[in-house]
Design a protein around this motif. Structure first.
Motif, PDB file in Angstrom:
ATOM      1  N   ARG A  17       0.735  -1.316   0.141  1.00 24.55           N
ATOM      2  CA  ARG A  17      -0.291   0.103  -0.052  1.00 24.55           C
ATOM      3  C   ARG A  17       0.720   1.118  -0.049  1.00 24.55           C
ATOM      4  O   ARG A  17       0.505   2.443  -0.680  1.00 24.55           O
ATOM      5  CB  ARG A  17      -0.845  -0.095   1.122  1.00 24.55           C
ATOM      6  CG  ARG A  17      -2.062  -1.038   1.114  1.00 24.55           C
ATOM      7  CD  ARG A  17      -2.981  -0.729   1.989  1.00 24.55           C
ATOM      8  NE  ARG A  17      -2.558  -0.879   3.521  1.00 24.55           N
ATOM      9  CZ  ARG A  17      -2.699  -2.097   4.043  1.00 24.55           C
ATOM     10  NH1 ARG A  17      -3.289  -3.188   3.510  1.00 24.55           N
ATOM     11  NH2 ARG A  17      -2.322  -2.118   5.238  1.00 24.55           N
ATOM     12  N   LEU A  18       1.933   1.156   0.729  1.00 25.30           N
ATOM     13  CA  LEU A  18       2.827   2.277   0.748  1.00 25.30           C
ATOM     14  C   LEU A  18       3.838   2.475  -0.420  1.00 25.30           C
ATOM     15  O   LEU A  18       4.240   3.518  -0.936  1.00 25.30           O
ATOM     16  CB  LEU A  18       3.878   2.184   1.642  1.00 25.30           C
ATOM     17  CG  LEU A  18       3.424   2.236   3.235  1.00 25.30           C
ATOM     18  CD1 LEU A  18       4.308   1.971   4.277  1.00 25.30           C
ATOM     19  CD2 LEU A  18       2.510   3.465   3.543  1.00 25.30           C
ATOM     20  N   ASP A  19       3.911   1.421  -1.444  1.00 24.98           N
ATOM     21  CA  ASP A  19       4.498   1.515  -2.649  1.00 24.98           C
ATOM     22  C   ASP A  19       3.790   2.372  -3.735  1.00 24.98           C
ATOM     23  O   ASP A  19       2.780   2.308  -4.075  1.00 24.98           O
ATOM     24  CB  ASP A  19       4.922   0.155  -3.330  1.00 24.98           C
ATOM     25  CG  ASP A  19       5.726  -0.618  -2.395  1.00 24.98           C
ATOM     26  OD1 ASP A  19       6.656  -0.206  -1.594  1.00 24.98           O
ATOM     27  OD2 ASP A  19       5.725  -1.850  -2.582  1.00 24.98           O
ATOM     28  N   VAL A  20       4.849   3.639  -4.198  1.00 19.96           N
ATOM     29  CA  VAL A  20       4.298   4.158  -5.437  1.00 19.96           C
ATOM     30  C   VAL A  20       5.181   3.996  -6.400  1.00 19.96           C
ATOM     31  O   VAL A  20       6.665   4.075  -6.355  1.00 19.96           O
ATOM     32  CB  VAL A  20       4.402   5.778  -4.925  1.00 19.96           C
ATOM     33  CG1 VAL A  20       4.037   6.843  -6.129  1.00 19.96           C
ATOM     34  CG2 VAL A  20       3.598   6.084  -3.651  1.00 19.96           C
ATOM     35  N   ARG A  21       4.737   3.545  -7.503  1.00 22.38           N
ATOM     36  CA  ARG A  21       5.761   3.018  -8.840  1.00 22.38           C
ATOM     37  C   ARG A  21       5.234   4.076 -10.067  1.00 22.38           C
ATOM     38  O   ARG A  21       4.932   3.565 -11.000  1.00 22.38           O
ATOM     39  CB  ARG A  21       5.541   1.750  -8.986  1.00 22.38           C
ATOM     40  CG  ARG A  21       5.808   0.902  -7.859  1.00 22.38           C
ATOM     41  CD  ARG A  21       5.634  -0.751  -8.192  1.00 22.38           C
ATOM     42  NE  ARG A  21       5.907  -1.481  -7.074  1.00 22.38           N
ATOM     43  CZ  ARG A  21       6.295  -2.819  -7.360  1.00 22.38           C
ATOM     44  NH1 ARG A  21       6.191  -3.368  -8.403  1.00 22.38           N
ATOM     45  NH2 ARG A  21       6.411  -3.529  -6.278  1.00 22.38           N
ATOM     46  N   PRO A  22       5.569   5.227  -9.936  1.00 23.11           N
ATOM     47  CA  PRO A  22       5.132   5.894 -11.144  1.00 23.11           C
ATOM     48  C   PRO A  22       6.350   5.952 -12.228  1.00 23.11           C
ATOM     49  O   PRO A  22       6.167   6.311 -13.471  1.00 23.11           O
ATOM     50  CB  PRO A  22       5.012   7.434 -10.664  1.00 23.11           C
ATOM     51  CG  PRO A  22       5.981   7.340  -9.396  1.00 23.11           C
ATOM     52  CD  PRO A  22       5.702   6.169  -8.839  1.00 23.11           C
ATOM     53  N   LEU A  23       7.302   5.440 -11.946  1.00 23.10           N
ATOM     54  CA  LEU A  23       8.460   5.292 -12.700  1.00 23.10           C
ATOM     55  C   LEU A  23       8.736   3.776 -13.574  1.00 23.10           C
ATOM     56  O   LEU A  23       9.711   3.502 -14.109  1.00 23.10           O
ATOM     57  CB  LEU A  23       9.752   5.430 -11.979  1.00 23.10           C
ATOM     58  CG  LEU A  23       9.880   6.731 -11.247  1.00 23.10           C
ATOM     59  CD1 LEU A  23      11.293   6.946 -10.604  1.00 23.10           C
ATOM     60  CD2 LEU A  23       9.725   7.951 -12.375  1.00 23.10           C
ATOM     61  N   SER A  28      14.922   1.723 -17.847  1.00 21.16           N
ATOM     62  CA  SER A  28      16.435   1.886 -17.543  1.00 21.16           C
ATOM     63  C   SER A  28      16.433   2.208 -15.950  1.00 21.16           C
ATOM     64  O   SER A  28      15.913   3.305 -15.625  1.00 21.16           O
ATOM     65  CB  SER A  28      17.167   2.594 -18.284  1.00 21.16           C
ATOM     66  OG  SER A  28      18.451   2.788 -17.790  1.00 21.16           O
ATOM     67  N   PHE A  29      17.357   1.638 -15.310  1.00 22.98           N
ATOM     68  CA  PHE A  29      17.302   1.987 -13.946  1.00 22.98           C
ATOM     69  C   PHE A  29      17.980   3.226 -13.507  1.00 22.98           C
ATOM     70  O   PHE A  29      17.815   4.194 -12.961  1.00 22.98           O
ATOM     71  CB  PHE A  29      17.965   0.815 -12.895  1.00 22.98           C
ATOM     72  CG  PHE A  29      17.777   1.137 -11.431  1.00 22.98           C
ATOM     73  CD1 PHE A  29      16.537   0.896 -10.738  1.00 22.98           C
ATOM     74  CD2 PHE A  29      19.086   1.449 -10.821  1.00 22.98           C
ATOM     75  CE1 PHE A  29      16.368   0.891  -9.502  1.00 22.98           C
ATOM     76  CE2 PHE A  29      18.840   1.628  -9.123  1.00 22.98           C
ATOM     77  CZ  PHE A  29      17.600   1.507  -8.725  1.00 22.98           C
ATOM     78  N   LYS A  30      19.020   3.413 -14.548  1.00 21.70           N
ATOM     79  CA  LYS A  30      19.908   4.710 -14.490  1.00 21.70           C
ATOM     80  C   LYS A  30      19.016   5.878 -14.758  1.00 21.70           C
ATOM     81  O   LYS A  30      19.166   6.966 -14.380  1.00 21.70           O
ATOM     82  CB  LYS A  30      21.240   4.645 -15.358  1.00 21.70           C
ATOM     83  CG  LYS A  30      22.108   3.473 -15.068  1.00 21.70           C
ATOM     84  CD  LYS A  30      23.331   3.725 -16.084  1.00 21.70           C
ATOM     85  CE  LYS A  30      22.891   3.147 -17.375  1.00 21.70           C
ATOM     86  NZ  LYS A  30      24.200   3.084 -18.238  1.00 21.70           N
ATOM     87  N   VAL A  31      18.107   5.693 -15.674  1.00 24.52           N
ATOM     88  CA  VAL A  31      17.086   6.781 -16.053  1.00 24.52           C
ATOM     89  C   VAL A  31      16.222   7.102 -14.825  1.00 24.52           C
ATOM     90  O   VAL A  31      16.003   8.185 -14.696  1.00 24.52           O
ATOM     91  CB  VAL A  31      16.241   6.351 -17.137  1.00 24.52           C
ATOM     92  CG1 VAL A  31      15.119   7.308 -17.464  1.00 24.52           C
ATOM     93  CG2 VAL A  31      17.265   6.158 -18.714  1.00 24.52           C
ATOM     94  N   LYS A  32      15.630   6.125 -14.377  1.00 26.58           N
ATOM     95  CA  LYS A  32      15.026   6.341 -13.288  1.00 26.58           C
ATOM     96  C   LYS A  32      15.588   7.173 -11.916  1.00 26.58           C
ATOM     97  O   LYS A  32      15.160   7.890 -11.266  1.00 26.58           O
ATOM     98  CB  LYS A  32      14.558   4.931 -12.544  1.00 26.58           C
ATOM     99  CG  LYS A  32      13.340   4.146 -13.182  1.00 26.58           C
ATOM    100  CD  LYS A  32      13.118   3.044 -12.608  1.00 26.58           C
ATOM    101  CE  LYS A  32      11.807   2.407 -13.178  1.00 26.58           C
ATOM    102  NZ  LYS A  32      11.341   1.136 -12.522  1.00 26.58           N
ATOM    103  N   LEU A  33      17.082   6.639 -11.685  1.00 23.25           N
ATOM    104  CA  LEU A  33      17.865   7.599 -10.836  1.00 23.25           C
ATOM    105  C   LEU A  33      17.773   8.941 -11.214  1.00 23.25           C
ATOM    106  O   LEU A  33      17.819   9.892 -10.472  1.00 23.25           O
ATOM    107  CB  LEU A  33      19.201   6.909 -10.771  1.00 23.25           C
ATOM    108  CG  LEU A  33      19.396   5.452  -9.862  1.00 23.25           C
ATOM    109  CD1 LEU A  33      20.796   5.149  -9.971  1.00 23.25           C
ATOM    110  CD2 LEU A  33      18.661   5.492  -8.382  1.00 23.25           C
ATOM    111  N   GLY A  34      18.071   9.092 -12.387  1.00 24.37           N
ATOM    112  CA  GLY A  34      18.294  10.412 -13.121  1.00 24.37           C
ATOM    113  C   GLY A  34      17.115  11.443 -12.683  1.00 24.37           C
ATOM    114  O   GLY A  34      17.178  12.397 -12.276  1.00 24.37           O
ATOM    115  N   GLY A  79       9.266   2.497  -4.261  1.00 23.10           N
ATOM    116  CA  GLY A  79       8.796   2.091  -5.467  1.00 23.10           C
ATOM    117  C   GLY A  79       9.651   1.459  -6.316  1.00 23.10           C
ATOM    118  O   GLY A  79       9.453   0.288  -6.723  1.00 23.10           O
ATOM    119  N   MET A  80      10.824   1.976  -6.639  1.00 24.90           N
ATOM    120  CA  MET A  80      11.695   1.377  -7.226  1.00 24.90           C
ATOM    121  C   MET A  80      12.679   0.392  -6.865  1.00 24.90           C
ATOM    122  O   MET A  80      12.739  -0.725  -7.343  1.00 24.90           O
ATOM    123  CB  MET A  80      13.058   2.627  -7.325  1.00 24.90           C
ATOM    124  CG  MET A  80      12.555   3.854  -8.271  1.00 24.90           C
ATOM    125  SD  MET A  80      13.646   4.984  -8.384  1.00 24.90           S
ATOM    126  CE  MET A  80      15.136   4.402  -8.825  1.00 24.90           C
TER     127      MET A  80
END
Length: 363
Positions: A17-23, A28-34, A79-80
């Motif tokens: 319920r606490l997880d938010v996953r808009p990404l 790419s995980f690197k894109v997500k970090l950016g 979420g990530m």
């Protein structure tokens, strides 16, 4: 253990319920970090601008902005990394023997791919663990029968209940041979699992070879009332193979056929070139009840006996070992439709065909 499992499941539901996953849509995980860094900086800048316009003192505004930015970053980062936490929980559950944990894999990046691979691995481990338990149970059952029979016979001889005549000793010898055969089968299975390939390929002339195997199978059948018919066309037909392994294949097929043949039944062993000339086919066909169509592929698995009750003393390993040995030669083994018209409509068949390539499997 049950209480801990329920507590873990409840914690997992709260975590979801606490997880938010808009990404998750990004691959790419690197894109997500950016994006995470850019979003955090943007939130901090926006809040700083709002605090300045609102006239909030800088000493008060700065910690509030930092806390707000950290909370925002934590929500996105949670979420990530959610699949990683789920995999950790699933790994701990697997250590307890529970393979039922499901991992959500909506993420498309490297973490999502890892979660998908982890789920596949968990499914394969569950199947392997189930096969291991089944193997232990089946081996224990199969060993118990000849050991119990041999022990009872020896106890009768020791106690004087049974005289040590040839008939009594023959019973003990039969049980010993059955036990020895099961041990040999288990050793072959261990070689199979270890991937050991031991082939000594040479030209095998099938006419004398098949008669030799029939003689051995006839002795091993314990004098069952069956007729053996060998037909090789042409008579000088040969195939490149390991004689010991090929003997094992044909002997297992003949033993299986003799075990299920009715009294006075005929067992046909025929060999000929395949239609395209690229291989040699060896057919073993008996007059027993046959194998149901739905069991034709499953019958070559370990401890399977054609889908019907078998009280004839088979271990359910012979056909599995035959498939393994044929595979080492680069050949195939399968159950074909019964050519007899009275059996065709029933879908059962006792015709098994082995096809071996003419070229050497090591060439």
């Amino acid at each position: 253990m049950i209480g801990a499992q329920r507590e873990g499941d409840a914690h997992l539901r709260v975590s979801e319920r606490l997880d938010v996953r808009p990404l998750d849509r990004f691959r790419s995980f690197k894109v997500k970090l950016g994006i995470l860094v850019a979003a955090s900086v943007s939130v901090a800048a926006l809040l700083t601008q709002v605090s300045i316009r609102a006239g909030v003192e800088p000493l008060l505004a700065l910690p509030l902005v930092v806390i707000a930015a950290l909370v925002f970053t934590q929500l996105l980062a949670r979420g990530m990394t959610s699949p990683l936490r789920e995999m950790t929980g699933a790994a701990r559950a697997m250590a307890r023997g529970d393979y039922s944990r499901q991992i959500r894999t909506s993420s498309r990046d490297e973490v999502g791919q890892l979660a998908s691979a982890f789920s596949t691995m968990a499914s394969e481990l569950e199947q392997t663990d189930r096969m291991r338990r089944d193997l232990v149970a089946n081996v224990s059952h199969e060993l118990r029968t000849p050991v119990a029979g041999l022990r009872a016979q020896l106890e009768n001889l020791v106690d004087g209940v049974t005289e040590p005549d040839p008939a009594a000793l023959e019973v003990a010898l039969t049980e010993t041979e059955r036990l020895s055969q099961l041990v040999d089968h288990l050793l072959d299975l261990s070689r199979l699992d270890a991937g050991v390939i031991d082939l000594d390929v040479e030209p095998v002339e099938l006419t004398p070879f098949l008669h030799e195997v029939v003689d051995a199978a006839s002795l091993a059948s314990g004098g069952r009332d069956v007729r053996w018919i060998v037909d090789v066309d042409p008579a000088d037909l040969w195939v490149p193979a390991d004689p010991a392994r090929l003997h094992q294949v044909i002997h297992n097929l003949l033993e299986n056929a003799a075990r299920h043949s009715p009294a006075g039944g005929r067992i046909h062993i025929s060999a000929a070139r395949t239609g395209d000339g690229a291989g040699v086919r060896i057919d073993v066909h008996d007059e027993g009840p046959g194998i149901a169509r739905e069991d034709r592929s499953r019958v070559f698995e370990r401890f399977q006996r054609g889908g019907y009750a078998d009280a004839s003393g088979g271990t359910g390993l012979g056909l599995a070992i035959a498939r393994w040995a044929v595979g080492l030669h680069g050949g195939t083994i399968e159950v074909l439709d019964d050519p007899r018209s009275d059996r065709a409509h029933e879908g059962r068949s006792s015709l098994i065909r082995v096809v071996l390539p003419v070229s050497s499997p090591q060439g």
